[in-house]
Design a protein around this motif. Sequence first.
Motif, PDB file in Angstrom:
ATOM      1  N   HIS A  45      36.123 -19.041  21.142  1.00 27.72           N
ATOM      2  CA  HIS A  45      34.725 -19.308  20.813  1.00 27.72           C
ATOM      3  C   HIS A  45      34.262 -20.475  21.688  1.00 27.72           C
ATOM      4  O   HIS A  45      34.616 -21.629  21.445  1.00 27.72           O
ATOM      5  CB  HIS A  45      34.597 -19.659  19.323  1.00 27.72           C
ATOM      6  CG  HIS A  45      33.191 -19.953  18.901  1.00 27.72           C
ATOM      7  ND1 HIS A  45      32.894 -20.745  17.811  1.00 27.72           N
ATOM      8  CD2 HIS A  45      31.985 -19.558  19.414  1.00 27.72           C
ATOM      9  CE1 HIS A  45      31.586 -20.827  17.663  1.00 27.72           C
ATOM     10  NE2 HIS A  45      31.010 -20.127  18.621  1.00 27.72           N
ATOM     11  N   LEU A  46      33.493 -20.157  22.711  1.00 28.45           N
ATOM     12  CA  LEU A  46      33.180 -21.137  23.742  1.00 28.45           C
ATOM     13  C   LEU A  46      31.700 -21.485  23.756  1.00 28.45           C
ATOM     14  O   LEU A  46      30.844 -20.605  23.907  1.00 28.45           O
ATOM     15  CB  LEU A  46      33.561 -20.602  25.129  1.00 28.45           C
ATOM     16  CG  LEU A  46      34.981 -20.039  25.298  1.00 28.45           C
ATOM     17  CD1 LEU A  46      35.192 -19.618  26.735  1.00 28.45           C
ATOM     18  CD2 LEU A  46      36.013 -21.040  24.867  1.00 28.45           C
ATOM     19  N   ASP A  47      31.392 -22.768  23.613  1.00 27.42           N
ATOM     20  CA  ASP A  47      30.011 -23.199  23.818  1.00 27.42           C
ATOM     21  C   ASP A  47      29.759 -23.309  25.325  1.00 27.42           C
ATOM     22  O   ASP A  47      30.655 -23.086  26.146  1.00 27.42           O
ATOM     23  CB  ASP A  47      29.723 -24.506  23.090  1.00 27.42           C
ATOM     24  CG  ASP A  47      30.575 -25.675  23.586  1.00 27.42           C
ATOM     25  OD1 ASP A  47      31.242 -25.553  24.637  1.00 27.42           O
ATOM     26  OD2 ASP A  47      30.568 -26.724  22.909  1.00 27.42           O
TER      27      ASP A  47
ATOM     28  N   ARG B 232      25.244 -23.823  43.772  1.00 30.71           N
ATOM     29  CA  ARG B 232      24.392 -22.638  43.637  1.00 30.71           C
ATOM     30  C   ARG B 232      25.101 -21.550  42.834  1.00 30.71           C
ATOM     31  O   ARG B 232      24.489 -20.899  41.976  1.00 30.71           O
ATOM     32  CB  ARG B 232      24.020 -22.109  45.026  1.00 30.71           C
ATOM     33  CG  ARG B 232      23.107 -20.884  44.996  1.00 30.71           C
ATOM     34  CD  ARG B 232      21.753 -21.241  44.452  1.00 30.71           C
ATOM     35  NE  ARG B 232      20.889 -20.086  44.319  1.00 30.71           N
ATOM     36  CZ  ARG B 232      20.144 -19.834  43.263  1.00 30.71           C
ATOM     37  NH1 ARG B 232      20.161 -20.658  42.227  1.00 30.71           N
ATOM     38  NH2 ARG B 232      19.362 -18.771  43.225  1.00 30.71           N
ATOM     39  N   LEU B 233      26.385 -21.354  43.094  1.00 22.44           N
ATOM     40  CA  LEU B 233      27.139 -20.342  42.365  1.00 22.44           C
ATOM     41  C   LEU B 233      27.234 -20.678  40.883  1.00 22.44           C
ATOM     42  O   LEU B 233      27.134 -19.791  40.028  1.00 22.44           O
ATOM     43  CB  LEU B 233      28.533 -20.186  42.972  1.00 22.44           C
ATOM     44  CG  LEU B 233      28.731 -19.088  44.035  1.00 22.44           C
ATOM     45  CD1 LEU B 233      28.502 -17.718  43.423  1.00 22.44           C
ATOM     46  CD2 LEU B 233      27.816 -19.295  45.231  1.00 22.44           C
ATOM     47  N   LEU B 234      27.397 -21.961  40.583  1.00 24.34           N
ATOM     48  CA  LEU B 234      27.456 -22.361  39.174  1.00 24.34           C
ATOM     49  C   LEU B 234      26.125 -22.069  38.484  1.00 24.34           C
ATOM     50  O   LEU B 234      26.096 -21.598  37.332  1.00 24.34           O
ATOM     51  CB  LEU B 234      27.810 -23.840  39.059  1.00 24.34           C
ATOM     52  CG  LEU B 234      28.008 -24.377  37.637  1.00 24.34           C
ATOM     53  CD1 LEU B 234      29.108 -23.616  36.905  1.00 24.34           C
ATOM     54  CD2 LEU B 234      28.317 -25.872  37.672  1.00 24.34           C
ATOM     55  N   ASP B 235      25.017 -22.305  39.174  1.00 15.93           N
ATOM     56  CA  ASP B 235      23.700 -21.992  38.606  1.00 15.93           C
ATOM     57  C   ASP B 235      23.532 -20.496  38.356  1.00 15.93           C
ATOM     58  O   ASP B 235      22.916 -20.087  37.368  1.00 15.93           O
ATOM     59  CB  ASP B 235      22.582 -22.461  39.543  1.00 15.93           C
ATOM     60  CG  ASP B 235      22.407 -23.970  39.536  1.00 15.93           C
ATOM     61  OD1 ASP B 235      22.894 -24.619  38.591  1.00 15.93           O
ATOM     62  OD2 ASP B 235      21.805 -24.500  40.486  1.00 15.93           O
ATOM     63  N   LEU B 236      24.074 -19.680  39.246  1.00 12.79           N
ATOM     64  CA  LEU B 236      23.965 -18.234  39.069  1.00 12.79           C
ATOM     65  C   LEU B 236      24.842 -17.732  37.927  1.00 12.79           C
ATOM     66  O   LEU B 236      24.509 -16.750  37.263  1.00 12.79           O
ATOM     67  CB  LEU B 236      24.344 -17.497  40.364  1.00 12.79           C
ATOM     68  CG  LEU B 236      23.428 -17.706  41.564  1.00 12.79           C
ATOM     69  CD1 LEU B 236      23.912 -16.893  42.755  1.00 12.79           C
ATOM     70  CD2 LEU B 236      21.986 -17.341  41.220  1.00 12.79           C
ATOM     71  N   MET B 237      25.959 -18.402  37.705  1.00  9.27           N
ATOM     72  CA  MET B 237      26.872 -17.989  36.644  1.00  9.27           C
ATOM     73  C   MET B 237      26.457 -18.523  35.277  1.00  9.27           C
ATOM     74  O   MET B 237      26.709 -17.886  34.254  1.00  9.27           O
ATOM     75  CB  MET B 237      28.287 -18.456  36.971  1.00  9.27           C
ATOM     76  CG  MET B 237      28.941 -17.737  38.135  1.00  9.27           C
ATOM     77  SD  MET B 237      29.113 -15.954  37.876  1.00  9.27           S
ATOM     78  CE  MET B 237      30.082 -15.910  36.378  1.00  9.27           C
ATOM     79  N   LEU B 238      25.818 -19.688  35.248  1.00 10.38           N
ATOM     80  CA  LEU B 238      25.402 -20.281  33.974  1.00 10.38           C
ATOM     81  C   LEU B 238      24.032 -20.932  34.158  1.00 10.38           C
ATOM     82  O   LEU B 238      23.902 -22.154  34.204  1.00 10.38           O
ATOM     83  CB  LEU B 238      26.438 -21.303  33.501  1.00 10.38           C
ATOM     84  CG  LEU B 238      26.253 -21.858  32.083  1.00 10.38           C
ATOM     85  CD1 LEU B 238      26.241 -20.749  31.049  1.00 10.38           C
ATOM     86  CD2 LEU B 238      27.347 -22.867  31.766  1.00 10.38           C
TER      87      LEU B 238
ATOM     88  N   ARG C 250      31.010 -23.929  31.113  1.00 16.49           N
ATOM     89  CA  ARG C 250      30.709 -24.613  32.367  1.00 16.49           C
ATOM     90  C   ARG C 250      31.964 -25.241  32.966  1.00 16.49           C
ATOM     91  O   ARG C 250      32.183 -25.166  34.192  1.00 16.49           O
ATOM     92  CB  ARG C 250      29.637 -25.677  32.148  1.00 16.49           C
ATOM     93  CG  ARG C 250      29.216 -26.389  33.437  1.00 16.49           C
ATOM     94  CD  ARG C 250      28.044 -27.323  33.210  1.00 16.49           C
ATOM     95  NE  ARG C 250      26.803 -26.578  32.983  1.00 16.49           N
ATOM     96  CZ  ARG C 250      26.238 -26.410  31.800  1.00 16.49           C
ATOM     97  NH1 ARG C 250      26.768 -26.970  30.716  1.00 16.49           N
ATOM     98  NH2 ARG C 250      25.125 -25.723  31.683  1.00 16.49           N
ATOM     99  N   ALA C 251      32.786 -25.829  32.152  1.00 18.32           N
ATOM    100  CA  ALA C 251      34.020 -26.443  32.642  1.00 18.32           C
ATOM    101  C   ALA C 251      34.925 -25.400  33.273  1.00 18.32           C
ATOM    102  O   ALA C 251      35.517 -25.619  34.344  1.00 18.32           O
ATOM    103  CB  ALA C 251      34.739 -27.162  31.498  1.00 18.32           C
TER     104      ALA C 251
END
Length: 441
Positions: A73-75, A97-103, A80-81
Motif C-alpha cells: 500500500h504505497l502513498d 522529466r521522466l519522473l514528471d511523466l511517471m508521477l 516517488r522514492a
Amino acid sequence: MRAVCLTLPTNRECAATIAAIGAEAAYAARRFGVRVHLLILDSADPATYRRHAEAVAALRPATSGAGEVVVHHLDEAAQRAFLHDVIERSGVADPDRLLDLMLPDAVSYGACTNRAFLLAGALGCASVHRRDSDGAYQLLDGETVFPIEHELATLGLKAADVVAAVTETTLDPVHADKPVALVGGSFIGELSVDIGEIRELDPDAYHQVVALWAPTGAGEQEKRELVADSFTGAGTEPFRQDRAVLDLPDIWRIDMCNVALDHEVYDRVPLPPATATIGSDYFLLHLVRDATLPGVVHNRHIVNYYTPERRTGAGFTAYQLRYAKFLLSMLYLYPVYFEMEAAGGALLDEAHHVRADVIADSARRSAATDRAENHRRLDALDHHYRRLGGKYAEFADHLAPQRARLLDEAQADIEDFALLIDAWGPLMRASKATSADRLPR
C-alpha cells in the motif's frame, strides 16, 4: 512460485473496494497457488489514505493454501522514492522529466498504470491485473464472480494450450503458437464515461458530443455505430454463466477496470502518460490486437458506478475537461492506431515480442498532424454544451480561454509518449534489477 500483480490505483475513498479486491487476491492464491502482490497505488489525501490503511490491515492473513498474498500500500511519497531510484539507475537522459511523466501532479490514467508495470517488474511478476476504485464485483448464487479466474487460467500461455480453458475458440490457427497477451472483460451498469446525463437531457446533443471522437473523415454511418458502441460496456445484463472466447481480442468488449496483461507486452511499451485525459490507458489493448497477439474476452464483468464528485462543482468541471482532452488526443492517436493496424504481425519480432521502436517512431510522426480537426472539435463541443445550458454552458465558458493551452498539451502528450517509449526499456531493466530491500511495502 508464479507471481502476479493485482493492482488498484486510486485517488478517492474506496475502503470497500480494497476489501473486495483483497478477497479476489485471496481467491487467486487459493485457486491457482500463486503469489499475488496486491498493489494499491494511493494518491488520496492523508485522511483517506489512513482509512485505506485500516482497510488493508483488516484483510485476511497473507497466506492462503498453496499460494500467498503480499500487500503493498504505497502513498505518492513511496511511489516517488521508488521511481527516483529506478530512473537514476536506468541512466536515461532527462531524469526529472521522466519522473514528471511517471508521477505527474495531475490525474493520469496511463501514468498510474505505468507505475504498476514498473513495480510489477521489480516484484518479479509475470502479469498485471488492473481494477478500478469505482467498480464492484458481481455475485452468482451468493458467490463473488472474480475476473481473475479467467486471467490466471490463460494469460501468458501458448494459445494452443488454453483451448480447454475457454468456452469458445475462434482464433485463426496461424496464431496458435503465440502467447495469450491480454485477458479482459467489461462492465455492467452506468456508462464508463460520465456523460449519461447529456443523453437524458438531449439525445441529439449526446450523439454529436460522442461522435466527436470519430476519426477525421468518418461517415455518418460510422459515427452512428461508434456512438451506439461507445462507453456502454456489456449493458446491464447480470452474470449467469461463464463465456470466454479465445481470438484476436475484441477490444470494444474490454474495459481497463477489468483487464490483465502479460509482462511481455508492458515490458516493452508503456501507456501514454497524458494528464487529465480519459481513455489514455487503452493504448495497449489496440497494440495487442493490431500486433495479432491472442487474447481472451470473458463475461465476468465489473459493476461500474459513479462517484458523486463528478457531477457537481469542481469535480464536474475537472471530469468534463478530461473528456475534452480525450477528444483532442484522438487527433494524434488515430494515426498511430492506423499504422499499427496496417503493420499487423510486422509489429512483432521472431519471438512474438512487440517492436517498441516502431511504435515510438509512429508517435513522433503523429505529433506533426495538422490541428484543424481539433479546432473543429472544440468549436463543436462549445456549441453543443452551450445548447445544453446550465452547468454545461458554464463549462463552455470555462473551456474557452484554455483552448490554445489544450491544443498545445494534446500535441505535447503524444511527444511525451514517444519519449517515454524510448526510455521504457532501460526503466524496466532497472526496475527488474531492484533488490528486495529497496522495494517499498
